[in-house]
Design an enzyme around this catalytic site. Structure first.
Site, mmCIF file in Angstrom:
data_model
loop_
_atom_site.group_PDB
_atom_site.id
_atom_site.type_symbol
_atom_site.label_atom_id
_atom_site.label_comp_id
_atom_site.label_asym_id
_atom_site.label_seq_id
_atom_site.Cartn_x
_atom_site.Cartn_y
_atom_site.Cartn_z
ATOM 1 C CG HIS A 96 -9.073 2.853 9.874
ATOM 2 N ND1 HIS A 96 -9.844 2.766 8.747
ATOM 3 C CD2 HIS A 96 -7.802 2.953 9.453
ATOM 4 C CE1 HIS A 96 -9.064 2.837 7.679
ATOM 5 N NE2 HIS A 96 -7.819 2.948 8.084
ATOM 6 C CE1 TYR B 43 -3.113 3.061 0.770
ATOM 7 C CE2 TYR B 43 -1.848 3.325 2.802
ATOM 8 C CZ TYR B 43 -2.773 3.806 1.892
ATOM 9 O OH TYR B 43 -3.343 5.031 2.094
HETATM 10 N N1 UFG Z 1 -5.397 -1.174 16.631
HETATM 11 C C1 UFG Z 1 -5.761 -1.988 17.691
HETATM 12 N N2 UFG Z 1 -6.936 -2.651 17.581
HETATM 13 C C2 UFG Z 1 -7.765 -2.555 16.509
HETATM 14 C C3 UFG Z 1 -7.369 -1.719 15.436
HETATM 15 C C4 UFG Z 1 -6.170 -1.049 15.529
HETATM 16 O O1 UFG Z 1 -5.050 -2.112 18.683
HETATM 17 O O2 UFG Z 1 -8.810 -3.198 16.480
HETATM 18 C C5 UFG Z 1 -4.131 -0.442 16.737
HETATM 19 C C6 UFG Z 1 -3.154 -0.747 15.629
HETATM 20 O O3 UFG Z 1 -2.361 -1.841 15.967
HETATM 21 C C7 UFG Z 1 -2.381 0.571 15.549
HETATM 22 C C8 UFG Z 1 -3.407 1.645 15.957
HETATM 23 O O4 UFG Z 1 -4.440 0.935 16.630
HETATM 24 O O5 UFG Z 1 -1.360 0.569 16.474
HETATM 25 C C9 UFG Z 1 -4.005 2.373 14.784
HETATM 26 O O6 UFG Z 1 -4.425 1.406 13.828
HETATM 27 P P1 UFG Z 1 -5.266 1.805 12.533
HETATM 28 O O7 UFG Z 1 -5.539 0.545 11.785
HETATM 29 O O8 UFG Z 1 -6.418 2.650 12.931
HETATM 30 O O9 UFG Z 1 -4.279 2.747 11.720
HETATM 31 P P2 UFG Z 1 -2.786 2.451 11.221
HETATM 32 O O10 UFG Z 1 -1.895 3.330 12.043
HETATM 33 O O11 UFG Z 1 -2.457 1.024 11.153
HETATM 34 O O12 UFG Z 1 -2.919 2.898 9.713
HETATM 35 C C10 UFG Z 1 -3.011 4.221 9.317
HETATM 36 C C11 UFG Z 1 -3.853 4.345 8.063
HETATM 37 C C12 UFG Z 1 -3.219 3.574 6.934
HETATM 38 C C13 UFG Z 1 -1.821 4.027 6.741
HETATM 39 C C14 UFG Z 1 -1.055 3.968 8.036
HETATM 40 C C15 UFG Z 1 0.277 4.627 7.871
HETATM 41 O O13 UFG Z 1 -5.128 3.854 8.315
HETATM 42 O O14 UFG Z 1 -3.937 3.812 5.760
HETATM 43 O O15 UFG Z 1 -1.739 4.678 9.062
HETATM 44 O O16 UFG Z 1 1.202 3.990 8.641
HETATM 45 F F1 UFG Z 1 -1.191 3.259 5.838
#
Ligand code: UFG
Length: 328
Positions: free
Chosen positions: A189, A141
Site C-alpha cells: 500500500h 480478489y
Molecule cells: N502506488 C504507487 N507506488 C507504490 C504503491 C502504490 O505508485 O509503491 C500507487 C498505486 O499504483 C495506486 C495507488 O498508489 O495508484 C494506491 O495503491 P495501493 O496499493 O495503496 O491501493 P489500491 O488502490 O491499489 O488498492 C486498494 C486496496 C485494495 C482494493 C483496491 C480497490 O488496498 O485492497 O483499493 O480498488 F482492492
C-alpha cells in the site's frame, strides 16, 4: 447487542474495529488464524485462534459465547497475488465466509457486517462511484468479495440473516491512542510505503505511472481513515439491530488524491525529503477511484471525520514508533 464476534480481528482494519468496540463497552471475541494478523493488535478482546473454514472451531466459539452479531474481516487481500493464484482467494475468502454464515445459521445469529471493497466495481463507469454502478471486478480478489456479497443476499432471503457489505476505498491511518497500525508483509500500500521511505527503510518510493488521464498523470484514490471505517461498521451493526434493510455501502471520504499529492503531503507531515521516482504502471490499476458516500451518510448516519493530513500524521506516529511493525 452486547457480544460481537470479529473475524479477522487481528488484522489491520479488524484490530481498529476491536479497539472501537472495546471503547464503546462491547464484549468482543476475535477469531483469527493469525496467518497475516498479529495477536499483539488484539487489545481488550478474547482471542480464539483458528480458521473460519473449520466448522467445528466456529461451532465451539458460537457455543462458548452468546454472540449477538458478527463482523467479518477475515480474507486474503493482495490484488496481485489473487491474479496469479485465484484458487487461494476463492478457497479462503469465499469458503471462509460460507463457513461463517453456516455457523450463524446454525446458532441463530442474524446480523453480519462484511468487509467488502471498491474492487467489486472494477474499472468504474463514472466518478464518484455509487453503489448502484456496474460491478465487474478486474481481479479475483474483487470477484471473491462480490461473490460473498451475492451469498449474503441469498442467505438473507433464505435464513433472514441481515447484512451490511461495506465497500472500502483506500484504508489508511492508525489509532495512536491504542497504539495499533498497519503491518503487512509484504507491504504493497502506498501510504505505508511512503512512510517507510521517510524512515529510511526504503531508499525511494516508486510512482507507478505518471501518464494516466488525471491532473498530474498519477492515479487518484479516495483515502479513508481506518478509525472512520471502524465507526461505519458500528453504525451498520446498530442499523441492522434496529431492523434496517440489508445492503451494500461505499466507505470513502468522497475526495480523491493523486500519488504525487500523497507523497507531497507526507513530505509536509514528516518533514523528510522522501525520494520518489516514476516507474512503469502497475497492471490492473484504474486511473481514478472516488466514492460517493451519500448512501452511508443518509442510511447509516455516517460522516467521516478525518482528512488526508490526519490520516498521514496518525500513520506516521505509528510507523515512526513501530518501524518493524508488531515484530519487535
Ligand atoms: N502506488 C504507487 N507506488 C507504490 C504503491 C502504490 O505508485 O509503491 C500507487 C498505486 O499504483 C495506486 C495507488 O498508489 O495508484 C494506491 O495503491 P495501493 O496499493 O495503496 O491501493 P489500491 O488502490 O491499489 O488498492 C486498494 C486496496 C485494495 C482494493 C483496491 C480497490 O488496498 O485492497 O483499493 O480498488 F482492492
Amino acid at each position: 447487542m452486547k457480544t460481537i464476534l470479529v473475524a479477522g480481528g487481528a488484522g489491520y482494519i479488524g484490530s481498529h474495529m476491536v479497539a472501537l468496540l472495546v471503547e464503546k463497552g462491547y464484549d468482543v471475541v476475535v477469531v483469527d488464524n493469525l496467518c497475516t494478523g498479529h495477536w499483539q493488535a488484539v487489545k481488550g478482546a478474547k482471542l480464539r485462534v483458528g480458521d473460519l473454514r473449520d466448522g467445528n472451531f466456529l461451532d465451539q466459539v458460537f457455543s462458548e459465547f452468546p454472540i449477538d452479531g458478527v463482523i467479518n474481516f477475515a480474507a486474503y487481500s493482495l490484488v496481485g497475488e489473487s491474479v496469479t493464484n485465484p484458487l487461494k482467494y476463492y478457497g479462503n475468502n469465499v469458503a471462509g465466509s460460507q463457513s461463517m454464515l453456516t455457523a450463524m445459521k446454525n446458532h441463530g445469529v442474524k446480523k453480519i457486517v462484511f468487509s467488502s471493497t471498491a474492487a467489486t466495481y472494477g474499472e468504474p463507469e463514472k466518478q464518484p462511484i455509487e453503489e448502484t454502478d456496474r460491478t465487474e471486478p478486474t481481479n479475483p480478489y474483487g470477484a471473491t468479495k462480490l461473490a460473498i456479497e451475492g451469498m449474503l443476499k441469498w442467505c438473507d432471503k433464505a435464513y433472514g440473516i441481515k447484512y451490511a457489505a461495506l465497500r472500502y476505498f483506500n484504508a489508511a491511518g492508525a489509532n495512536t491512542e491504542v497504539g495499533i497500525g498497519e503491518d503487512h508483509n509484504p507491504e504493497s500500500h502506498l501510504i505505508p510505503i511512503v512512510l517507510q521511505a521517510a524512515l529510511g527503510k526504503r531508499d525511494h518510493v516508486g510512482i507507478f505511472g505518471d501518464d494516466y488521464p488525471t491532473p498530474d498523470g498519477t492515479c487518484v484514490r479516495d483515502y479513508i481513515h481506518v478509525r472512520d471505517l471502524a465507526s461505519a461498521h458500528l453504525l451498520a451493526l446498530e442499523y441492522l439491530d434496529k431492523g434496517g434493510e440489508s445492503g451494500s455501502f461505499n466507505l470513502g471520504n468522497g475526495t480523491g488524491y493523486s500519488v504525487k499529492e500523497i507523497i507531497d503531503t507526507a513530505r509536509k507531515v514528516t518533514g523528510k525529503p522522501i525520494p520518489a521516482t516514476v516507474e512503469p504502471r502497475r497492471a490492473g490499476d484504474p486511473s481514478v477511484l472516488i466514492a460517493s458516500n451519500k448512501k452511508a451518510q443518509e442510511v447509516l448516519g455516517w460522516k467521516p471525520e478525518r482528512g488526508l493530513e490526519q490520516i498521514i500524521s496518525d500513520a506516521w506516529t505509528w510507523h515512526s514508533s513501530h518501524p518493524d511493525g508488531y515484530g519487535k
